[in-house]
Scaffold this motif. Sequence first.
Motif, PDB file in Angstrom:
ATOM      1  N   SER A  90       0.846  -1.192   0.000  1.00  0.00           N
ATOM      2  CA  SER A  90       0.000   0.000   0.000  1.00  0.00           C
ATOM      3  C   SER A  90       0.877   1.236   0.000  1.00  0.00           C
ATOM      4  CB  SER A  90      -0.923   0.016   1.220  1.00  0.00           C
ATOM      5  OG  SER A  90      -0.163   0.045   2.420  1.00  0.00           O
ATOM      6  N   VAL A  91       0.296   2.363  -0.409  1.00  0.00           N
ATOM      7  CA  VAL A  91       0.979   3.652  -0.330  1.00  0.00           C
ATOM      8  C   VAL A  91       0.736   4.212   1.066  1.00  0.00           C
ATOM      9  CG1 VAL A  91       1.097   6.006  -1.206  1.00  0.00           C
ATOM     10  CG2 VAL A  91       0.753   4.112  -2.789  1.00  0.00           C
ATOM     11  N   PRO A  92       1.811   4.528   1.808  1.00  0.00           N
ATOM     12  CA  PRO A  92       1.606   5.054   3.159  1.00  0.00           C
ATOM     13  C   PRO A  92       1.085   6.486   3.117  1.00  0.00           C
ATOM     14  CG  PRO A  92       3.925   5.089   2.600  1.00  0.00           C
ATOM     15  CD  PRO A  92       3.231   4.386   1.475  1.00  0.00           C
ATOM     16  N   PRO A  93       0.399   6.929   4.168  1.00  0.00           N
ATOM     17  CA  PRO A  93      -0.015   8.334   4.237  1.00  0.00           C
ATOM     18  C   PRO A  93       1.203   9.234   4.354  1.00  0.00           C
ATOM     19  CG  PRO A  93      -0.447   7.218   6.322  1.00  0.00           C
ATOM     20  CD  PRO A  93      -0.028   6.160   5.343  1.00  0.00           C
ATOM     21  N   GLY A 135      -3.273   7.414   2.941  1.00  0.00           N
ATOM     22  CA  GLY A 135      -2.674   6.275   2.266  1.00  0.00           C
ATOM     23  C   GLY A 135      -3.662   5.623   1.322  1.00  0.00           C
ATOM     24  N   SER A 136      -3.204   4.641   0.616  1.00  0.00           N
ATOM     25  CA  SER A 136      -4.069   3.914  -0.315  1.00  0.00           C
ATOM     26  C   SER A 136      -4.567   2.634   0.343  1.00  0.00           C
ATOM     27  CB  SER A 136      -3.293   3.550  -1.583  1.00  0.00           C
ATOM     28  OG  SER A 136      -2.372   2.497  -1.301  1.00  0.00           O
ATOM     29  N   ARG A 194       6.047   3.225  -3.565  1.00  0.00           N
ATOM     30  CA  ARG A 194       6.103   3.518  -2.145  1.00  0.00           C
ATOM     31  C   ARG A 194       7.199   4.529  -1.824  1.00  0.00           C
ATOM     32  NH1 ARG A 194       8.249  -0.546   0.159  1.00  0.00           N
ATOM     33  NH2 ARG A 194       7.480  -0.196   2.269  1.00  0.00           N
ATOM     34  N   SER A 239       5.505   7.511  -5.192  1.00  0.00           N
ATOM     35  CA  SER A 239       4.154   7.545  -4.630  1.00  0.00           C
ATOM     36  C   SER A 239       3.324   8.670  -5.221  1.00  0.00           C
ATOM     37  CB  SER A 239       4.221   7.688  -3.106  1.00  0.00           C
ATOM     38  OG  SER A 239       4.857   8.908  -2.742  1.00  0.00           O
ATOM     39  N   CYS A 264      -1.608   9.067  -6.546  1.00  0.00           N
ATOM     40  CA  CYS A 264      -2.676   9.883  -5.966  1.00  0.00           C
ATOM     41  C   CYS A 264      -3.019  11.062  -6.873  1.00  0.00           C
ATOM     42  CB  CYS A 264      -2.257  10.421  -4.592  1.00  0.00           C
ATOM     43  SG  CYS A 264      -1.820   9.149  -3.380  1.00  0.00           S
ATOM     44  N   CYS A 283      -6.120   7.983  -3.573  1.00  0.00           N
ATOM     45  CA  CYS A 283      -4.872   7.224  -3.746  1.00  0.00           C
ATOM     46  C   CYS A 283      -5.215   5.785  -4.110  1.00  0.00           C
ATOM     47  CB  CYS A 283      -4.037   7.257  -2.469  1.00  0.00           C
ATOM     48  SG  CYS A 283      -3.345   8.884  -2.089  1.00  0.00           S
TER      49      CYS A 283
END
Length: 882
Positions: free
Chosen positions: A236-239, A248-249, A367, A372, A376, A394
């Motif tokens: 996942s993409v972190p916040p 995040g995603s 990531r 990243s 988004c 995202c």
Amino acid sequence: MNSNPKLSYAIAAILSGSSLGLGIAHAAPADASSDSEGIQEITVTAQRRTESIQDVPITIQAITGDTLKQLNVTTFDDLLRYTPNVTFSGNGPGTGNIFMRGLSSGGSGNQSQSTTAPFPNVALYLDDQSMQFPARNNDVYMVDMERVEVLEGPQGTLFGGGSQAGAIRYITNKPKFNVTEGDVNAGYGTTAGGDPNSKINATINLPLIADTLAIRATFFNDRRGGYIDNVPGTISVPPATKPLPRPGSGSALNAGITGENLNTATYTGGRLSALYQFNDDWNLLVQQNYQNFEADGYFFEEPVSPNGTALAPFQITAFTPAYNKDKYESTAWTLSGKIGDYLKAVYTGSYLVRHIEQQQDYSNYLRSTHGSYYACSGQGAGYSYFRSAKPTTCYPPVGSWKDTVENTHQSHEIRLTTNEDYRVRGTFGAFWEKFNIKDNMNFNYMGIPQCNAENLAISLAGGPDCVAAVGPIPGFYATDPSLRLNTNTAFGEDVERGYKQTAFFASVDFDLIPKVLTLTGGTRHYHYDEYEHGSEYYSATSSILNVPNGSNPNAGFGINLHKSESGFKSRGNLTWHITPDILAYYTWSQGFRPGGFNRTKTNIDGSVITLKSVAPFTAGGTDKQFNKPVGYDSDNLVNNEIGIKSEFLNHRVQVNVSLYKMKWSNVQLPLFDPVHLGNTTFDINGPSYEVKGVELQVVARVTEGLTVQGSSSWNSSEQTNAPCLTANRATPTGAAVGSCITQVNGNPYTNPYGVLGTAPAYSPPLQFNVRARYDLTYLDYKPFLMLGANHVGSMRNEPASFPDGNDPAYNPPTTTLLKYTMPGYTTYDAAIGVAKDNWTAQLSGSNITNSDASTNTSSGQFIKTVVPLRPRVLMVEVGYKF
């Protein structure tokens, strides 16, 4: 030129001195057992003429075809176990650069390497056909080989610009007149913790017209079972809070592509050659080669998965399928003959076509700090190009890269050689080649939907944003001018690069004292016309947000670059036959490799824009002190070497020693630092190195049946200068042009060119191998036993100045060029078998202790990966000769 024999013999006697009175004929390293008491002789063509390896005044490693069979060596990875002073930046079979004597500026992932990598500095030949390629040297399958020659040190005079550090030559068996012969070999085996292996190959030699025409054909199929598992996981993409707050995603799963032992590799192909004898003086050899290599899965392991979970050895967590399809076919021809009693003439030519298609996971890039940004859109999008008034969306970070390459290579060479019995003799020649690469590289990781009609309508109605498809700039492409529709392409290039080369060379030997003291001098004049053209295209532009596909023809830039370079590279040798069995030599030689281009912008009319800005270097971020250079120049190597080649005890012991000192200057250095230097790779001319080394080769026929041999290398390498990255663009507030850049946007900037006193990448201080073979005879049977060991010392994958991959600040990685140290390791091999009449059967084992040491550790895919040694392989093989 005639000599005074009495005077020559007198001086020879004085120089020979005591001479130990051994009277041994020249021989070469034993690479196969022999029924005679002495060591088997090997003849080579390293100086473009046939001679004993013991008479060549350079360091050479040579392995005969019989020994390649005995050692189960068929691919380059296999060969590495028996060639000290040769290393490889491999990310898997056929995907890396070959280095010799530690002359390396580092390795990288395979993405974009066909466009961005410098040309290799070790030449690779199949007979007289060049097989080298940037970061993808052709993994020629070694079957029906006469021998392999490893020529160390610069070979620029006789083999040209790609042989700066040395050359590796695969020499095939040629058709034989009036002989019907052949062989069939088959094998089956196991891989520890993995799938089984199988192989079969066959060769036949047929005379069609007595003393006039013969053909030789061979084919092979070799399937190597996998041992890397893709285990379930999430990503996942972190916040983030920078540059703007964003959530995040969601998580993506890799369901559907997991499994065990996925990294299979298959080699299939064949070779057909025909030899026609026109008369006693002239003949023509024509050879057709075909090879298809296909690898599936990943050949590296990941110590930690993208979500931070520790993985077991031989495991990864990947989110897209991976494959590498690599095939080539080539035609080569050689016309040989004599012109009177004075000259031998050779014309040789070849034409090769190679196709590569590779895909790998690139989800981990999404990531990273910059990657990243592609995941988004909306108010919190990282790139301003993807910002709108809509809420931030995202997407799960699943992406890949796909590289499609077409390589053509045509060459022609003419050589004239004078009578070898003359006191003054020489080789003269002319060479022409065209080397061309078409590379269509697409990074398919755009998480934001593409603006097809349906998605655009959703966006215009207030739904999530979309981006228009990208593609080459109109008029600037190499293979495909169309938009990259339905591929999630965020960035790519469609580029054609290469060169034309013309060269003339000469090498002359003069016997100061016939058969005792010889002076050799040679030079090569080369002229390169280099080019690169096509497009780089990208989605990082505001012109593609929420507009229809096809409405943004200039989302990128065109490339149209040309330059020429020429010069001379030379060599000199002094060779002294102290006795007929002891040779001492001094060699001075120069090597080089051509420069190239970085992907830089041209005007629409094709004229070059000299520099392309890539990064801000002042606190305000408005001035750019550094611009990506249009290209880079050739680098150069000067080698000084002394050596002794000797035999003792009536052919039973051979000792060869060489000492060398090399100066490598203006080294071509790849840089990729998205945080500081912009989000594309480019090459520069960087530091210089000095390498001091010793190589030892020993062969001993201990008894009639027992042969022991080994070779080793020791290198002491150090960087001798550390130039800084200098400002190359005047700015109102920046450093003066030519001064060192020490900060970027107010933060300290580390010199990327290297650290004084440190060794190059892939430069282990110590390498060695040793093996023993025992043959005996019992009734009509000939059993044999072989044991061997190979050691590779500790080495780094990048220059010492590059960021440390073990630093928590670089986890997850921010660049594909993080620095790691690969600890040294030792592997062991063994074989036992028996021969009777025309049959041979053997059981062999490689890496019998099942070491999982790293052969290459890298951040090439924006996650730490380790390419382990292939686990223990046990093979049962049966062969029949007729």
